[in-house]
Every structure is written in C-alpha cells, then in structure tokens.
Design an enzyme around this catalytic site. Structure first.
Site, PDB file in Angstrom:
ATOM      1  NE  ARG A 291      12.131 -31.067  86.616  1.00 45.70           N
ATOM      2  CZ  ARG A 291      12.074 -30.816  85.297  1.00 45.70           C
ATOM      3  NH1 ARG A 291      11.875 -31.795  84.472  1.00 45.70           N
ATOM      4  NH2 ARG A 291      12.250 -29.598  84.830  1.00 45.70           N
ATOM      5  CB  THR A 292       9.083 -28.349  92.315  1.00 40.71           C
ATOM      6  OG1 THR A 292      10.441 -28.642  91.990  1.00 40.71           O
ATOM      7  CG2 THR A 292       8.936 -28.278  93.824  1.00 40.71           C
TER       8      THR A 292
ATOM      9  CE  LYS B 195      -3.306  -6.094  91.539  1.00 43.06           C
ATOM     10  NZ  LYS B 195      -4.523  -6.489  92.265  1.00 43.06           N
TER      11      LYS B 195
ATOM     12  NE  ARG C 105      11.008 -23.741  92.335  1.00 40.78           N
ATOM     13  CZ  ARG C 105      11.377 -24.703  91.498  1.00 40.78           C
ATOM     14  NH1 ARG C 105      11.438 -24.462  90.198  1.00 40.78           N
ATOM     15  NH2 ARG C 105      11.713 -25.897  91.928  1.00 40.78           N
TER      16      ARG C 105
ATOM     17  CG  HIS D  13      14.579 -27.545  95.440  1.00 42.37           C
ATOM     18  ND1 HIS D  13      13.345 -27.911  95.954  1.00 42.37           N
ATOM     19  CD2 HIS D  13      14.451 -27.623  94.078  1.00 42.37           C
ATOM     20  CE1 HIS D  13      12.529 -28.192  94.956  1.00 42.37           C
ATOM     21  NE2 HIS D  13      13.167 -28.020  93.815  1.00 42.37           N
TER      22      HIS D  13
HETATM   23  N1   CP Z   1      14.193 -30.088  89.931  1.00 43.81           N
HETATM   24  C1   CP Z   1      13.312 -29.049  89.890  1.00 43.81           C
HETATM   25  O1   CP Z   1      13.184 -28.294  90.875  1.00 43.81           O
HETATM   26  O2   CP Z   1      12.618 -28.925  88.740  1.00 43.81           O
HETATM   27  P1   CP Z   1      11.567 -27.784  88.412  1.00 43.81           P
HETATM   28  O3   CP Z   1      12.330 -26.479  88.355  1.00 43.81           O
HETATM   29  O4   CP Z   1      10.964 -28.164  87.092  1.00 43.81           O
HETATM   30  O5   CP Z   1      10.554 -27.748  89.531  1.00 43.81           O
END
Ligand code: CP
Length: 308
Positions: A54-55, A84, A105, A133
């Site tokens: 999603r993100t 590396k 991320r 998040h």
């Molecule tokens: N909700 C969420 O962060 O989903 P993903 O891990 O698929 O990005």
C-alpha cells in the site's frame, strides 16, 4: 504553509492536520477527475528497506497522478548499496541529488529521523521498524472523519499487536490532540501498548484503559482498529509469537457485539485477525481506508513540494 520532513505524528498540530485533511479532500476530486500537472518537473525517490504494498504503490500513484515522476528502490535492503555495507547516511547524501523528496521505509526505529537530520530534501517516513508510520496515521484520521463524521469525542479501541504496531503509535499521537478521545487498548500480554504511549497519554490527561477481553471493548467503541501480530518482529522469540497470534480475532460474532454505527479499521495487510466474512459488512472500512491512502499521500506530496 509548507511541510518539511514528515518523520513522526507529534510534529503535526491541529492547524496542519486540518490542512492535510482538507487538501486530501481536494485531492479526492482531482483523482476522480483524471490527470493533474501540479507536480510536473518534480521527482520522488522511494527507498524501501522493508516490504510494502500500500504505502509504496499509493505514494507512487499519488506522484504520477499529480504529474510528477518516480525513482523506486523497492527492496533497498538487498538491491541498493546497503547490501555492500553503505550507511543510511551515505545513501541519503547521494540520493538527495536525484530527486526532490525521498519516501523511505526502514527496519530500524529512528531511521527516518537520522535521514532527515542530514538530508537536504524532505524525507517522508513510510514506516521505521516498530517506530512510527505518520502518513498511515494521517490517512487513518481522514478515514475516521469521513466514515464517522467527527474527530472529537470518539471511543477508540486498538486491538492486536500494540507493542510493534507503528500505525497504532502514530494514530494515538494524532487522536490525542482531539477533544474527549477515550482509548481502549486490547492486546495479548506479550505485545501490550508501550509505556511511552501510556506516559504520554497520562501527561496529556487523555483517558485510556488496558483490557484483556475483546467483547466489552467492541461494545462501546466508535472506532475498532484491529492490527496484525507482526511475525517479522519475533524472529528470535517464536514462542511469544505463538502466544500472541490468533488471540483476538474479529469475526461475524464480533460484528454483532459492535455498535451499529461503529467503523472497523485495519492498516492492512491482515493475516487471520479479521475473517473474510466480515468484509461485506458496511462497517468494515479497511479497503476504503487503503484507498484513502492515495488521496492523503497526494496531499502530503503537494504540501511537502509546493505548500498550501
Ligand atoms: N499499511 C501499510 O503500511 O501497508 P504496506 O506495508 O503494504 O505498505
């Protein structure tokens, strides 16, 4: 008003939250109306050291829908020079020259703050280990406002892995800014909500309780926020994962215990903590929630790159 780095939920005040939510509503109209050239000439780099559906894809879709361009590293842990031995700081010092914003991320809590500390372009935290998040919390807030019709005086039940749930941590910080919020935390003993969150709520004089039975919490909640027990955080303690997994499942019987006008949310992905038969219930908002991620991330990119 402009957003700089987006690292943690605490950085947002009520004025900025109102702005993000209102921009997201405007983006919903743009997304349904076709293409926009608002971010033409801008490049977004995504650096994902952990898996995502999603993100990453909603950020990429958001950028493309606004006329911008995308450079993507979807498995930076294995396929960037991190493999590396390059430090995160060195990677950022290089990648900042390739784009106008970096969406990142990472598997370590605090990684986004480290990146933001040295980056000359805005860093957007797309999840940092069990840390935060923040853009998920913004889309969750947008979803609650849209589904329930208000953000004040809500009774919110968080269920599941509350120790590792970065979406929970970020959303608690945001909802605590609204009047009359009451939290109920329902978690297996090994993944209870962290002391830092409880201490924060105590300092802010926000009501919360921790309970170990699901049904009473369901009965009074306006918002039920279910979460997955995060197997990937239990690599060296499988017995704790076994104790937590499957303890609080929302199924057809759970729906009967919820208020008729409650909303059931989940950041996704789910495993077995909401059974598929629940999906058809109008209170099940998690796929609409994921769709809202597109509009909110369009708004965040606009506010980071152009301002209001
Ligand atoms: N909700 C969420 O962060 O989903 P993903 O891990 O698929 O990005």
């Amino acid at each position: 008003m402009k957003l700089d780095h987006v690292v943690k939920a605490q950085q947002f005040d009520r004025q900025m939250l109102d702005l993000v939510l209102d921009e997201a509503k405007a983006m919903e109209r743009i997304a349904s109306g076709g293409a926009s050239e608002l971010l033409r000439g801008k490049i977004m780099v995504t650096l994902f050291y952990e898996p995502s559906t999603r993100t990453r894809l909603s950020f990429e879709s958001a950028m493309l829908r606004l006329g911008g361009q995308v450079l993507s590293s979807e498995n930076a842990r294995d396929f960037s020079s991190a493999a590396k031995g390059e430090t995160l700081e060195d990677t950022i010092r290089v990648v900042e020259h390739y784009g106008h914003v970096i969406v990142m991320r990472h598997f370590q809590s605090g990684a986004a703050a480290r990146a933001a500390h040295i980056s000359r372009v805005p860093i957007i935290n797309a999840g940092d280990g069990p840390g935060q998040h923040p853009t998920q919390a913004l889309l969750d807030l947008y979803t609650i406002r849209k589904e329930v019709g208000r953000l004040d005086h809500l009774n919110v039940a968080f269920v599941g892995d509350l120790a590792n749930g970065r979406t929970v941590r970020s959303l608690v910080y945001l909802l605590a800014k609204y009047r009359g919020t009451r939290f109920t935390f329902v978690a297996p003993d090994v993944v209870r909500i962290g002391d830092d969150i409880k201490e924060y709520l105590t300092r802010q004089e926000v009501h919360f309780e921790e309970v170990f039975e699901l049904d009473p919490a369901l009965a009074k909640a306006d918002v039920v926020y279910q979460t997955r027990v995060q197997k990937e955080r239990f690599a060296d303690k499988p017995e704790e994962y076994a104790r937590a997994k499957g303890k609080f499942i929302i199924d057809r019987e759970s729906l009967a215990k919820m208020k008729g006008d409650a909303v059931l949310m989940h950041p996704l992905p789910r495993v077995d903590e909401i059974t598929p038969e629940v999906d058809a219930d109008p209170r099940a908002a998690y796929f609409r929630q994921a769709q809202n991620g597109l509009f909110v991330r369009m708004a965040v990119l606009k506010l980071v790159l152009l301002g209001s």
